[in-house]
Write a protein that holds these residues in place. Structure first.
Motif, short mmCIF file in Angstrom:
data_model
loop_
_atom_site.label_atom_id
_atom_site.label_comp_id
_atom_site.label_asym_id
_atom_site.label_seq_id
_atom_site.Cartn_x
_atom_site.Cartn_y
_atom_site.Cartn_z
N ASP A 1 68.86 73.74 26.38
CA ASP A 1 68.85 72.81 27.52
C ASP A 1 67.43 72.35 27.89
N GLY A 2 66.44 72.84 27.15
CA GLY A 2 65.06 72.42 27.39
C GLY A 2 64.34 73.17 28.48
N SER A 3 65.03 74.08 29.16
CA SER A 3 64.40 74.78 30.29
C SER A 3 63.24 75.67 29.83
N ALA A 4 63.34 76.23 28.64
CA ALA A 4 62.25 77.08 28.14
C ALA A 4 60.99 76.26 27.92
N GLN A 5 61.12 75.15 27.24
CA GLN A 5 59.95 74.31 26.96
C GLN A 5 59.34 73.79 28.27
N LYS A 6 60.18 73.32 29.15
CA LYS A 6 59.70 72.79 30.44
C LYS A 6 58.94 73.88 31.20
N PHE A 7 59.48 75.09 31.21
CA PHE A 7 58.82 76.18 31.92
C PHE A 7 57.48 76.53 31.26
N CYS A 8 57.47 76.65 29.96
CA CYS A 8 56.22 76.99 29.24
C CYS A 8 55.14 75.94 29.52
N GLU A 9 55.55 74.70 29.59
CA GLU A 9 54.59 73.62 29.79
C GLU A 9 54.04 73.54 31.20
N THR A 10 54.52 74.38 32.11
CA THR A 10 53.89 74.42 33.43
C THR A 10 52.48 75.00 33.33
#
Length: 183
Positions: A146-155
């Motif tokens: 769902d992309g939540s991992a990438q979005k979180f890492c990119e914070t």
């Protein structure tokens, strides 16, 4: 009018009391997580974290190189105390002391609870065995699908970082992946 004001005040007070009564999740620290997450049955997740750069994130802020980078960015004092640095190098950097358990240590850097949420309320085996209950008790699950991992890492892994290099999420995720082995 007085009655309306009293009703509004009563609702506001009840809301405040109800919010205050909600428990805030407590951070327990990586050493507590390790008790269950270092066995082959768990996929030796703790060892994978321990061998990662995330486990050293805070320690990097204590180096002369970090001091030079901070000075170049106009940050005065120790990078290990600067909000601009610790927000990505320390789990729970802004949590009140009352939310940090006795075994929690900021020196452990970017630890389990950075990604999975404060663990005190979901760490019991009976809760962890029931994913819905664990999530209801504060467990955060990040997903590649769902992309939540990438979005979180990119914070943190983004151009705001003074040491940013192009972030290849898939390659980096492969380095830190720690799935529970399928039975």
């Amino acid at each position: 009018m007085k009655a309306v004001t009293l009703v509004v005040m009563a609702i506001a007070l009840a809301s405040a009391v109800s919010l205050a009564a909600e428990p805030s999740h407590e951070y327990v620290g990586a050493k507590v997580c390790a008790m269950c997450h270092r066995t082959p049955k768990s996929g030796e997740q703790f060892q994978k974290w321990e061998a990662s750069k995330h486990s050293q994130a805070y320690k990097t802020l204590l180096t002369p190189e970090a001091k030079k980078i901070a000075e170049a960015k106009g940050i005065k004092g120790s990078p290990a105390e600067a909000k601009e640095c610790i927000e990505c190098h320390v789990t729970a950097y802004d949590a009140p002391a009352s939310q940090l358990g006795p075994k929690f240590s900021k020196e452990d850097g970017v630890q389990c609870e950075t990604c999975h949420g404060p663990g005190k309320d979901y760490m019991k085996m009976s809760i962890m065995k029931n994913q819905k209950e664990a999530i209801a008790n504060g467990l955060t699950l990040l997903s590649i699908k769902d992309g939540s991992a990438q979005k979180f890492c990119e914070t943190c892994h983004n151009k705001k970082s003074p040491t940013f290099k192009e972030f290849d999420f898939k390659a980096m995720w492969a380095k830190i992946a720690h799935p529970v082995p399928q039975k």
